[in-house]
Design an enzyme around this catalytic site. Structure first.
Site, PDB file in Angstrom:
ATOM      1  N   HIS A 283      51.295  48.515  29.604  1.00 47.57           N
ATOM      2  CA  HIS A 283      49.932  48.853  29.212  1.00 47.57           C
ATOM      3  C   HIS A 283      49.508  48.200  27.899  1.00 47.57           C
ATOM      4  O   HIS A 283      48.355  48.361  27.480  1.00 47.57           O
ATOM      5  CB  HIS A 283      49.776  50.374  29.094  1.00 47.57           C
ATOM      6  CG  HIS A 283      49.621  51.064  30.415  1.00 47.57           C
ATOM      7  ND1 HIS A 283      50.518  50.904  31.443  1.00 47.57           N
ATOM      8  CD2 HIS A 283      48.667  51.914  30.882  1.00 47.57           C
ATOM      9  CE1 HIS A 283      50.134  51.624  32.483  1.00 47.57           C
ATOM     10  NE2 HIS A 283      49.011  52.237  32.177  1.00 47.57           N
TER      11      HIS A 283
ATOM     12  N   HIS B 280      30.408  30.002  50.673  1.00 47.94           N
ATOM     13  CA  HIS B 280      30.770  28.658  51.136  1.00 47.94           C
ATOM     14  C   HIS B 280      29.741  28.132  52.136  1.00 47.94           C
ATOM     15  O   HIS B 280      29.547  26.927  52.251  1.00 47.94           O
ATOM     16  CB  HIS B 280      32.169  28.665  51.767  1.00 47.94           C
ATOM     17  CG  HIS B 280      32.312  29.640  52.894  1.00 47.94           C
ATOM     18  ND1 HIS B 280      32.578  30.969  52.687  1.00 47.94           N
ATOM     19  CD2 HIS B 280      32.218  29.477  54.239  1.00 47.94           C
ATOM     20  CE1 HIS B 280      32.650  31.586  53.858  1.00 47.94           C
ATOM     21  NE2 HIS B 280      32.418  30.703  54.812  1.00 47.94           N
TER      22      HIS B 280
ATOM     23  N   HIS C 278      34.615  24.888  60.076  1.00 46.49           N
ATOM     24  CA  HIS C 278      34.573  25.786  58.922  1.00 46.49           C
ATOM     25  C   HIS C 278      34.344  25.049  57.616  1.00 46.49           C
ATOM     26  O   HIS C 278      33.409  25.368  56.878  1.00 46.49           O
ATOM     27  CB  HIS C 278      35.866  26.605  58.837  1.00 46.49           C
ATOM     28  CG  HIS C 278      35.789  27.749  57.875  1.00 46.49           C
ATOM     29  ND1 HIS C 278      35.628  27.596  56.516  1.00 46.49           N
ATOM     30  CD2 HIS C 278      35.848  29.088  58.076  1.00 46.49           C
ATOM     31  CE1 HIS C 278      35.593  28.773  55.932  1.00 46.49           C
ATOM     32  NE2 HIS C 278      35.727  29.704  56.851  1.00 46.49           N
TER      33      HIS C 278
ATOM     34  N   LEU D 137      35.172  34.992  47.335  1.00 46.63           N
ATOM     35  CA  LEU D 137      34.844  35.883  48.449  1.00 46.63           C
ATOM     36  C   LEU D 137      34.972  37.361  48.080  1.00 46.63           C
ATOM     37  O   LEU D 137      35.855  37.762  47.339  1.00 46.63           O
ATOM     38  CB  LEU D 137      35.725  35.557  49.651  1.00 46.63           C
ATOM     39  CG  LEU D 137      35.442  34.184  50.275  1.00 46.63           C
ATOM     40  CD1 LEU D 137      36.394  33.902  51.429  1.00 46.63           C
ATOM     41  CD2 LEU D 137      33.991  34.105  50.752  1.00 46.63           C
TER      42      LEU D 137
ATOM     43  N   HIS E 252      30.562  23.265  54.384  1.00 45.82           N
ATOM     44  CA  HIS E 252      30.927  24.230  55.419  1.00 45.82           C
ATOM     45  C   HIS E 252      29.753  24.413  56.378  1.00 45.82           C
ATOM     46  O   HIS E 252      28.909  25.288  56.162  1.00 45.82           O
ATOM     47  CB  HIS E 252      31.296  25.573  54.796  1.00 45.82           C
ATOM     48  CG  HIS E 252      32.451  25.513  53.851  1.00 45.82           C
ATOM     49  ND1 HIS E 252      32.346  24.961  52.594  1.00 45.82           N
ATOM     50  CD2 HIS E 252      33.733  25.929  53.989  1.00 45.82           C
ATOM     51  CE1 HIS E 252      33.529  25.052  51.980  1.00 45.82           C
ATOM     52  NE2 HIS E 252      34.385  25.639  52.813  1.00 45.82           N
TER      53      HIS E 252
ATOM     54  N   ARG F  32      43.128  52.313  20.071  1.00 46.41           N
ATOM     55  CA  ARG F  32      43.433  53.723  20.343  1.00 46.41           C
ATOM     56  C   ARG F  32      43.711  54.469  19.050  1.00 46.41           C
ATOM     57  O   ARG F  32      43.363  55.641  18.909  1.00 46.41           O
ATOM     58  CB  ARG F  32      44.645  53.827  21.259  1.00 46.41           C
ATOM     59  CG  ARG F  32      45.090  55.252  21.560  1.00 46.41           C
ATOM     60  CD  ARG F  32      46.319  55.261  22.467  1.00 46.41           C
ATOM     61  NE  ARG F  32      46.709  56.620  22.826  1.00 46.41           N
ATOM     62  CZ  ARG F  32      47.593  57.353  22.153  1.00 46.41           C
ATOM     63  NH1 ARG F  32      48.160  56.851  21.066  1.00 46.41           N
ATOM     64  NH2 ARG F  32      47.901  58.573  22.554  1.00 46.41           N
TER      65      ARG F  32
ATOM     66  N   ASP G 244      52.901  54.213  25.941  1.00 47.56           N
ATOM     67  CA  ASP G 244      52.737  53.755  27.323  1.00 47.56           C
ATOM     68  C   ASP G 244      53.496  52.460  27.593  1.00 47.56           C
ATOM     69  O   ASP G 244      53.716  52.095  28.749  1.00 47.56           O
ATOM     70  CB  ASP G 244      51.253  53.558  27.664  1.00 47.56           C
ATOM     71  CG  ASP G 244      50.602  54.852  28.130  1.00 47.56           C
ATOM     72  OD1 ASP G 244      51.348  55.802  28.459  1.00 47.56           O
ATOM     73  OD2 ASP G 244      49.374  54.926  28.165  1.00 47.56           O
TER      74      ASP G 244
ATOM     75  N   GLY H 296      30.741  32.703  46.244  1.00 44.27           N
ATOM     76  CA  GLY H 296      31.773  31.730  46.587  1.00 44.27           C
ATOM     77  C   GLY H 296      33.132  32.374  46.478  1.00 44.27           C
ATOM     78  O   GLY H 296      33.923  32.344  47.428  1.00 44.27           O
TER      79      GLY H 296
ATOM     80  N   PHE I  96      43.818  45.991  31.767  1.00 37.21           N
ATOM     81  CA  PHE I  96      43.273  45.884  33.119  1.00 37.21           C
ATOM     82  C   PHE I  96      42.095  44.916  33.201  1.00 37.21           C
ATOM     83  O   PHE I  96      41.470  44.793  34.268  1.00 37.21           O
ATOM     84  CB  PHE I  96      42.886  47.262  33.650  1.00 37.21           C
ATOM     85  CG  PHE I  96      44.048  48.223  33.701  1.00 37.21           C
ATOM     86  CD1 PHE I  96      45.303  47.788  34.089  1.00 37.21           C
ATOM     87  CD2 PHE I  96      43.887  49.549  33.340  1.00 37.21           C
ATOM     88  CE1 PHE I  96      46.392  48.655  34.127  1.00 37.21           C
ATOM     89  CE2 PHE I  96      44.963  50.426  33.367  1.00 37.21           C
ATOM     90  CZ  PHE I  96      46.215  49.976  33.764  1.00 37.21           C
TER      91      PHE I  96
END
Length: 665
Positions: free
Chosen positions: A469, A70, A261, A121, A30, A516, A465, A119, A433
Site C-alpha cells: 500500500h 477502432h 477487422h 476498449l 478497421h 495520512r 499497511d 480506442g 491505486f
C-alpha cells in the site's frame, strides 16, 4: 422493399462505402465494424438521436459514444453525412494522415461532434456512464424542460470483455441510469479470429445479473432494430441492445471474418463490395438523394434545438442554468480566501488529506458544480463534506458518489461527467491505486478535462499497511503524463492553494497526493490577505525559507518532507552553512515558469539536494548530476511511520552528514 427500408439501406451503404474507401486510402484502419454497424447507426441517427450539427456543444443534445473507437470511420462518416462542419470530405480522404482531424481513433479535441476520445476498449462505455450520471444530476436540478437527453453507446466484444466493463455496468445498474442505452455489436469476431477462441460467457445473462434490461435484435433488419430501441426506451433501467451483426457487411468474400477487422479490404474486395451493395459512385462521393436524406437528420435536430431554447427561456431558469454550465475556474480561489486567512491566523497541524477535506468545506458549499466521491475509501480519503449528499437512484440531486471498489470505473466515469459539462468531478482513492486508474488518468490528460484525483496515503508515511500500500514510484510516474498536474502539498495552506489551482485548469486534470500522517503548518505569515494573485504554489516551487548564513545549499522537497527539509536547514545553519528550503508542490507548474525565476530558485553556485519519500529518478533535473537525491528506490516495509522514516534515512541526523561530506568533497 419499402421506401423507408430502401432509404435506410442507401444511407447505411454510404457509411460502408466511405469506411472501406478511407481505410483503403490510408492503407490502415478497421473497416469491418463500421460496415457491420452501419444499419444500426443509420436507424439511431435518423430516428432517435437528438443532435444539431450547427451546434455541436448544445447542452441538451444526446450524447453518442463510439466505445469501439477502432471503428472510427463510423463516427467520421456519421458526422460528415449528417451535416457537421467537421470532418469535411477532404478530411476523410486523408483519414489517419498528419493534419487530418480524422485520427486513427476518435479524439474529442479534434472534432466537436466527438464526445470523448475512445480506442482504449471499455473506457468509452465507462465514460458514457459518467455522462448519464451528469444528465440525471442536472435534470434533478433544472427539470425536464431544460435537461432531458439520452446517452447512446456502440460497443464491441472487446469493450465488453475488458474488466472496466464490469465496473461500469455495475455502477450504471445500481444508479438506474435508464437514459443510457448500449448497442452491442455482436459479430463474434475479434482480431485473433472467432470469439470462440477466447470466451464462452453469456454476456446477456451477465448484464441481466448486474441489473440491466437486455433486448436482442437483428442488426441488419431495420424494423427489428427499431423494435429493440423502442423497448429499451420504455424501460427504467439502462439497456443493452444486443445487435447480431456481420462484421464487414457487404464485402462478399471477407464479411464475417477477422480479415475485415483491422486491415484494408484491398482493391479487389472493395470492387466486389461495390457490386454487392449496388454502390456505383466513385470513392468519397455520395449520391445527391442519399446525401439529402442524411442532411435531413440534422435538420430534425435543429428543430429540436430551437424548441429547447424556447423552453429554457420560458422556464425562468436560463440564467441559473447558463451560470452553472460555465464551471468553477473563476470561482475557486475567491471561495477559499476567508478560509486561508483563518488558517494564517490559527495554524492547524493535520494530515494533508484532512487539510483537503477542510478546503473542500467552503468549496463544496459555494460551488454547487462540484461532485465528489470515493472508491470505497470515503473515511480515509476525506472527500465528503456536509454540503454533499449522496448521489443515489432516488436522489440524483446529490453530489457525492459512492463508487464502490471500482477505481478504474470511477476515473472513467469522472472523465465522462467532465466531458458532459455542468459538473466538476473529484474522486478519491489511495495513491497506490492510481495504477488501477492509470489509463483513465491518461485519457483525462489527453482529452483535456479538469478532473481532480484525490490520492491519499502518499508515501511510506501511511505506515503499517506495508509495501503493498506504500506508493514509491507512483508520484514520479504520474509526473510523466503530459498535461497532468501532480500536486504534493506540504501543509494546510498549500493544500488549499493546490485545490484552487486544480479547479482553475478546466483543460488540465490534477492529482492531489496527500498524507495520512499529521504535518505542521509551515505557512501563515503573509497569508492573512491571501488571494489568487498571492497563491505561492502557482509557480510550482518557491523559496519557503531563505538562508541566513552564506547560502551553500538549496534543499528542495515536497509534501511531508518539506518539514524535514526545514529541520535539515536549521541543523546546517547551526554549523554556519546557509541553506534555502524550496517547497515544490507541483513540478509541472514550475517547469512553466521563465528561466529567470527558475534560476533564482535554483542558483548555480550552490549544492542542490532533493528530499522526497519516493523514487529519486527525475530529481536530477533540478539538483544536477553533482547534487544529492534523498529518496526511496526500493519498496517500503510494514511498521509505524516514524520508524520507517528513520529506517530509510528520512531524518535530519541521517541527511546532514551526507550534505556536509558532499560540500567537503
Amino acid at each position: 422493399m419499402s421506401l423507408d427500408t430502401a432509404r435506410l439501406q442507401n444511407m447505411a451503404n454510404a457509411i460502408r462505402a466511405l469506411s472501406m474507401d478511407a481505410v483503403q486510402a490510408a492503407n490502415s484502419g478497421h473497416p469491418g465494424m463500421p460496415m457491420g454497424m452501419a444499419d444500426v447507426a443509420s436507424v439511431m441517427w435518423s430516428k432517435y438521436l437528438k443532435f444539431d450539427p450547427a451546434a455541436p456543444e448544445w447542452a441538451d443534445r444526446d450524447r453518442f459514444v463510439l466505445s469501439a473507437g477502432h471503428g472510427s470511420m463510423l463516427i467520421y462518416s456519421l458526422l460528415n453525412l449528417s451535416g457537421y462542419a467537421s470532418p469535411t470530405m477532404e478530411d476523410i480522404r486523408n483519414f489517419r494522415q498528419l493534419g487530418s482531424p480524422c485520427a486513427g481513433h476518435p479524439e474529442n479535441f479534434l472534432i466537436p461532434g466527438v464526445e470523448c476520445t475512445t480506442g482504449p476498449l471499455g473506457q468509452g462505455l465507462a465514460m458514457a456512464v459518467g455522462m448519464a450520471m451528469a444528465e440525471r444530476h442536472l435534470n434533478a436540478l433544472f427539470g425536464d424542460e431544460v435537461v432531458n437527453h439520452r446517452t447512446w453507446v456502440i460497443a464491441g466484444d472487446g469493450c465488453l470483455m475488458e474488466g472496466i466493463n464490469h465496473e461500469a455496468i455495475g455502477l450504471a445498474a445500481h444508479l438506474k441510469l435508464g437514459k443510457m442505452n448500449v448497442f452491442w455489436d455482436d459479430n463474434q469476431i475479434t482480431i485473433d479470429g472467432s470469439t470462440d477462441l477466447s470466451t464462452s460467457e453469456n454476456i446477456k445473462a451477465r448484464y441481466e445479473a448486474t441489473g440491466w434490461h437486455v433486448v436482442s435484435c437483428d442488426g441488419h433488419d431495420y424494423a427489428d432494430i427499431e423494435r429493440a430501441i423502442d423497448e429499451a426506451l420504455a424501460h427504467e433501467r439502462p439497456s443493452l441492445i444486443a445487435c447480431k451483426t456481420v462484421i464487414g457487411k457487404g464485402a462478399p468474400n471477407k464479411q464475417g471474418t477477422s480479415a475485415t477487422h483491422g486491415a484494408p479490404l484491398g482493391p479487389e474486395e472493395i470492387a466486389a463490395a461495390r457490386v454487392e451493395l449496388g454502390w456505383d459512385s466513385a470513392p468519397f462521393e455520395v449520391p445527391d438523394q442519399i446525401a439529402a436524406d442524411w442532411r435531413a437528420t440534422g435538420e430534425r435536430g435543429a428543430a429540436a434545438h430551437s424548441a429547447w431554447k424556447e423552453r429554457l427561456t420560458a422556464s425562468g431558469k436560463r440564467a441559473d442554468f447558463e451560470n452553472h454550465m460555465k464551471g468553477v475556474s473563476d470561482l475557486a480561489a475567491p471561495a477559499l480566501e476567508e478560509y486561508i486567512a483563518a488558517l494564517a491566523a490559527d495554524p492547524k497541524k493535520v494530515a494533508t488529506r484532512k487539510a483537503s477535506e477542510m478546503a473542500l468545506g467552503p468549496l463544496t458549499e459555494k460551488l454547487p458544480q462540484l461532485i465528489g466521491g470515493s472508491a470505497d475509501l470515503t473515511g480515509s480519503n476525506n472527500t465528503k463534506t456536509p454540503s454533499t449528499e449522496p448521489f443515489l437512484a432516488d436522489n440524483y440531486a446529490g453530489r457525492y458518489v459512492y463508487y464502490g471498489i471500482r477505481e478504474f470505473g470511477m476515473a472513467a466515469a469522472m472523465n465522462g461527467m467532465a466531458l458532459h459539462g455542468g459538473v466538476v468531478p473529484y474522486g478519491g482513492t489511495f495513491l497506490i491505486f492510481s495504477d488501477y486508474c492509470r489509463n483513465a488518468i491518461r485519457l483525462s490528460a489527453l482529452q483535456q478535462v479538469g478532473v481532480v484525483y484525490v490520492m491519499t496515503h502518499d508515501s511510506i508515511g501511511l505506515g503499517e499497511d506495508g509495501p503493498t500500500h506504500q506508493p514509491v514510484e507512483q508520484v514520479m510516474s504520474l509526473r510523466l503524463v503530459p498535461n497532468l498536474n501532480v500536486y504534493r502539498p506540504c501543509d494546510t495552506i498549500e493544500t488549499a492553494e493546490c485545490w484552487a489551482l486544480a479547479l482553475q485548469t478546466p483543460e488540465t486534470p490534477s492529482v492531489l497526493a496527500l498524507s495520512r500522517q499529521n504535518l505542521p503548518q509551515l505557512r501563515g505569515v503573509g497569508d492573512e490577505s491571501w488571494s489568487a494573485l498571492s497563491n505561492r504554489s502557482a509557480k510550482g516551487a518557491y523559496r519557503l525559507v531563505s538562508a541566513t548564513a552564506d547560502r551553500k545549499v538549496v534543499l528542495v522537497a515536497t509534501g511531508s518532507e518539506v518539514e524535514l527539509a526545514t529541520d535539515v536547514a536549521s541543523a546546517l545553519e547551526e554549523q554556519g552553512i546557509g541553506a534555502d528550503v524550496v517547497s515544490m508542490p507541483c513540478m509541472e507548474l514550475f517547469a512553466q515558469q521563465d528561466a529567470a525565476y527558475r534560476a533564482d530558485v535554483f542558483p548555480a553556485d550552490c549544492l542542490k539536494v532533493s528530499i522526497e519519500a519516493g523514487s529519486t529518478l527525475g530529481w536530477e533535473r533540478y539538483v544536477g548530476q553533482d547534487g544529492l537525491t534523498i529518496g526511496l528506490d526500493r519498496f517500503g516495509a510494514s511498521a509505524p511511520a516514524g520508524e520507517l522514516f528513520a529506517k530509510f534515512g528520512f531524518t535530519a541526523d541521517a541527511i546532514v552528514p551526507q550534505i556536509v561530506n558532499k560540500l567537503n568533497g
